[in-house]
Design a protein around this motif. Sequence first.
Motif, PDB file in Angstrom:
ATOM      1  N   HIS A 239      41.594  52.158  40.076  1.00  0.00           N
ATOM      2  CA  HIS A 239      42.472  52.722  39.052  1.00  0.00           C
ATOM      3  C   HIS A 239      43.653  51.798  38.779  1.00  0.00           C
ATOM      4  O   HIS A 239      44.031  51.591  37.618  1.00  0.00           O
ATOM      5  N   ALA A 240      44.231  51.215  39.822  1.00  0.00           N
ATOM      6  CA  ALA A 240      45.345  50.293  39.618  1.00  0.00           C
ATOM      7  C   ALA A 240      44.898  49.096  38.783  1.00  0.00           C
ATOM      8  O   ALA A 240      45.618  48.646  37.875  1.00  0.00           O
ATOM      9  N   ALA A 241      43.714  48.561  39.065  1.00  0.00           N
ATOM     10  CA  ALA A 241      43.202  47.426  38.302  1.00  0.00           C
ATOM     11  C   ALA A 241      43.028  47.787  36.835  1.00  0.00           C
ATOM     12  O   ALA A 241      43.314  46.972  35.945  1.00  0.00           O
ATOM     13  N   SER A 242      42.577  49.011  36.565  1.00  0.00           N
ATOM     14  CA  SER A 242      42.357  49.423  35.180  1.00  0.00           C
ATOM     15  C   SER A 242      43.656  49.541  34.393  1.00  0.00           C
ATOM     16  O   SER A 242      43.637  49.561  33.157  1.00  0.00           O
ATOM     17  N   PHE A 243      44.793  49.600  35.096  1.00  0.00           N
ATOM     18  CA  PHE A 243      46.091  49.653  34.427  1.00  0.00           C
ATOM     19  C   PHE A 243      46.560  48.278  33.959  1.00  0.00           C
ATOM     20  O   PHE A 243      47.436  48.185  33.101  1.00  0.00           O
ATOM     21  N   VAL A 244      46.012  47.209  34.544  1.00  0.00           N
ATOM     22  CA  VAL A 244      46.534  45.866  34.252  1.00  0.00           C
ATOM     23  C   VAL A 244      45.510  44.948  33.592  1.00  0.00           C
ATOM     24  O   VAL A 244      45.822  43.795  33.270  1.00  0.00           O
ATOM     25  N   THR A 245      44.278  45.435  33.391  1.00  0.00           N
ATOM     26  CA  THR A 245      43.262  44.604  32.750  1.00  0.00           C
ATOM     27  C   THR A 245      42.194  45.501  32.137  1.00  0.00           C
ATOM     28  O   THR A 245      42.052  46.664  32.540  1.00  0.00           O
ATOM     29  N   THR A 246      41.453  44.959  31.186  1.00  0.00           N
ATOM     30  CA  THR A 246      40.337  45.713  30.614  1.00  0.00           C
ATOM     31  C   THR A 246      39.057  45.520  31.406  1.00  0.00           C
ATOM     32  O   THR A 246      38.061  46.197  31.138  1.00  0.00           O
ATOM     33  N   GLY A 247      39.075  44.585  32.373  1.00  0.00           N
ATOM     34  CA  GLY A 247      37.883  44.377  33.188  1.00  0.00           C
ATOM     35  C   GLY A 247      38.216  43.729  34.516  1.00  0.00           C
ATOM     36  O   GLY A 247      38.946  42.746  34.558  1.00  0.00           O
ATOM     37  N   PHE A 248      37.700  44.286  35.596  1.00  0.00           N
ATOM     38  CA  PHE A 248      37.924  43.726  36.928  1.00  0.00           C
ATOM     39  C   PHE A 248      36.592  43.554  37.637  1.00  0.00           C
ATOM     40  O   PHE A 248      35.594  44.198  37.302  1.00  0.00           O
TER      41      PHE A 248
ATOM     42  N   THR B 181      36.016  31.323  51.539  1.00  0.00           N
ATOM     43  CA  THR B 181      34.865  31.955  50.898  1.00  0.00           C
ATOM     44  C   THR B 181      35.310  33.019  49.907  1.00  0.00           C
ATOM     45  O   THR B 181      34.765  33.126  48.797  1.00  0.00           O
ATOM     46  N   ILE B 182      36.303  33.808  50.292  1.00  0.00           N
ATOM     47  CA  ILE B 182      36.817  34.854  49.406  1.00  0.00           C
ATOM     48  C   ILE B 182      37.441  34.239  48.163  1.00  0.00           C
ATOM     49  O   ILE B 182      37.209  34.685  47.032  1.00  0.00           O
ATOM     50  N   VAL B 183      38.250  33.195  48.348  1.00  0.00           N
ATOM     51  CA  VAL B 183      38.885  32.524  47.209  1.00  0.00           C
ATOM     52  C   VAL B 183      37.823  31.972  46.260  1.00  0.00           C
ATOM     53  O   VAL B 183      37.910  32.135  45.029  1.00  0.00           O
ATOM     54  N   GLU B 184      36.813  31.334  46.813  1.00  0.00           N
ATOM     55  CA  GLU B 184      35.747  30.763  45.981  1.00  0.00           C
ATOM     56  C   GLU B 184      35.048  31.847  45.167  1.00  0.00           C
ATOM     57  O   GLU B 184      34.766  31.664  43.976  1.00  0.00           O
ATOM     58  N   GLU B 185      34.782  32.995  45.801  1.00  0.00           N
ATOM     59  CA  GLU B 185      34.096  34.072  45.092  1.00  0.00           C
ATOM     60  C   GLU B 185      34.998  34.691  44.025  1.00  0.00           C
ATOM     61  O   GLU B 185      34.523  35.085  42.939  1.00  0.00           O
ATOM     62  N   CYS B 186      36.291  34.778  44.286  1.00  0.00           N
ATOM     63  CA  CYS B 186      37.228  35.302  43.288  1.00  0.00           C
ATOM     64  C   CYS B 186      37.298  34.374  42.079  1.00  0.00           C
ATOM     65  O   CYS B 186      37.314  34.830  40.922  1.00  0.00           O
ATOM     66  N   ARG B 187      37.337  33.087  42.327  1.00  0.00           N
ATOM     67  CA  ARG B 187      37.342  32.131  41.217  1.00  0.00           C
ATOM     68  C   ARG B 187      36.058  32.239  40.404  1.00  0.00           C
ATOM     69  O   ARG B 187      36.064  32.181  39.167  1.00  0.00           O
ATOM     70  N   ARG B 188      34.947  32.416  41.099  1.00  0.00           N
ATOM     71  CA  ARG B 188      33.660  32.555  40.416  1.00  0.00           C
ATOM     72  C   ARG B 188      33.648  33.832  39.571  1.00  0.00           C
ATOM     73  O   ARG B 188      33.128  33.837  38.443  1.00  0.00           O
ATOM     74  N   ALA B 189      34.243  34.889  40.098  1.00  0.00           N
ATOM     75  CA  ALA B 189      34.304  36.146  39.351  1.00  0.00           C
ATOM     76  C   ALA B 189      35.088  35.972  38.054  1.00  0.00           C
ATOM     77  O   ALA B 189      34.674  36.442  36.988  1.00  0.00           O
ATOM     78  N   VAL B 190      36.227  35.298  38.140  1.00  0.00           N
ATOM     79  CA  VAL B 190      37.059  35.079  36.950  1.00  0.00           C
ATOM     80  C   VAL B 190      36.296  34.252  35.913  1.00  0.00           C
ATOM     81  O   VAL B 190      36.298  34.554  34.711  1.00  0.00           O
ATOM     82  N   ALA B 191      35.601  33.210  36.366  1.00  0.00           N
ATOM     83  CA  ALA B 191      34.899  32.309  35.458  1.00  0.00           C
ATOM     84  C   ALA B 191      33.635  32.930  34.875  1.00  0.00           C
ATOM     85  O   ALA B 191      33.347  32.783  33.682  1.00  0.00           O
ATOM     86  N   GLU B 192      32.871  33.639  35.710  1.00  0.00           N
ATOM     87  CA  GLU B 192      31.558  34.105  35.289  1.00  0.00           C
ATOM     88  C   GLU B 192      31.557  35.532  34.748  1.00  0.00           C
ATOM     89  O   GLU B 192      30.731  35.866  33.892  1.00  0.00           O
ATOM     90  N   ASP B 193      32.450  36.376  35.247  1.00  0.00           N
ATOM     91  CA  ASP B 193      32.448  37.792  34.848  1.00  0.00           C
ATOM     92  C   ASP B 193      33.418  38.073  33.713  1.00  0.00           C
ATOM     93  O   ASP B 193      33.450  39.178  33.191  1.00  0.00           O
ATOM     94  N   ARG B 194      34.245  37.103  33.371  1.00  0.00           N
ATOM     95  CA  ARG B 194      35.303  37.274  32.365  1.00  0.00           C
ATOM     96  C   ARG B 194      36.225  38.449  32.732  1.00  0.00           C
ATOM     97  O   ARG B 194      36.657  39.209  31.880  1.00  0.00           O
ATOM     98  N   CYS B 195      36.513  38.561  34.025  1.00  0.00           N
ATOM     99  CA  CYS B 195      37.393  39.639  34.482  1.00  0.00           C
ATOM    100  C   CYS B 195      38.843  39.160  34.463  1.00  0.00           C
ATOM    101  O   CYS B 195      39.131  37.986  34.650  1.00  0.00           O
ATOM    102  N   GLY B 196      39.743  40.111  34.252  1.00  0.00           N
ATOM    103  CA  GLY B 196      41.161  39.786  34.233  1.00  0.00           C
ATOM    104  C   GLY B 196      41.871  40.081  35.532  1.00  0.00           C
ATOM    105  O   GLY B 196      43.068  39.808  35.667  1.00  0.00           O
TER     106      GLY B 196
END
Length: 248
Positions: free
Chosen positions: A102-111, A160-175
């Motif tokens: 819910h917090a994420a949905s307040f600051v972006t249209t996609g997480f 590993t977590i940082v790498e996956e987060c970067r991949r999420a931003v690049a590939e999922d178009r999440c904010g």
Amino acid sequence: MRIRVINPNTTAGMTAKIGEAARRVAAPGTEIVAVNPAAGPVSIESHYDEAVSVLGVLEEVRKGEAEGADGYVIACFGDPGLLAAREIAKGPVLGIAEAAMHAASFVTTGFSVVTTLTRTCVIAEHLVERYGMTPFCRKVRGTDIPVLDLEDTGTRAFATIVEECRRAVAEDRCGAVVLGCAGMADLVAAVQREAGVPVIDGVAAAVKLVEALVGLGLGTSKHGDLAWPMPKPYAGSLGHLAPVARGL
């Protein structure tokens, strides 16, 4: 205000880490009581682990009620026992997955969610649906990091977590990225710097939301399905958990 933060597993080091994360964001005057059950799994990484952990969660809520807790946080991303805990608590009870999404949905249209073992992704995906977050959640990503590896700062878990987060931003178009494990609570600031988008830790989000609900004078509704459990005897070793008559 007293908030009982319950780590549903029995690893004391993780409980301490979760308590520290909660205290970092708690308002002046908010007391954080971080606890874990005396018995149960050392980590929660399956449906079975979750099911076994629920009785420990409920024991800790019962203790909190006796000690006058104003609200509760269930600090496991599967939110084990959440509705049952609400039935026996007067104050608000939040799960960290629910709070973080819910917090994420307040600051972006996609997480996107970045979690530990890939086998647990389905648990988070079920919660996405249950909490009405399907329009917001782009993907749930597993890293295949065992939960207890997060206790060892010498492992490659952070990288590993940082790498996956970067991949999420690049590939999922999440904010934004939601960290899918309470054991990641101490990594949020560093991961956010590396990922370049808002990163949400459910422990911190849940603490602030419980503070807000208590500040608004809101507790768990005792009308309908979250009313106090009906009094009845329980057999065998679970007799001490039998519901008793309660008023509002």
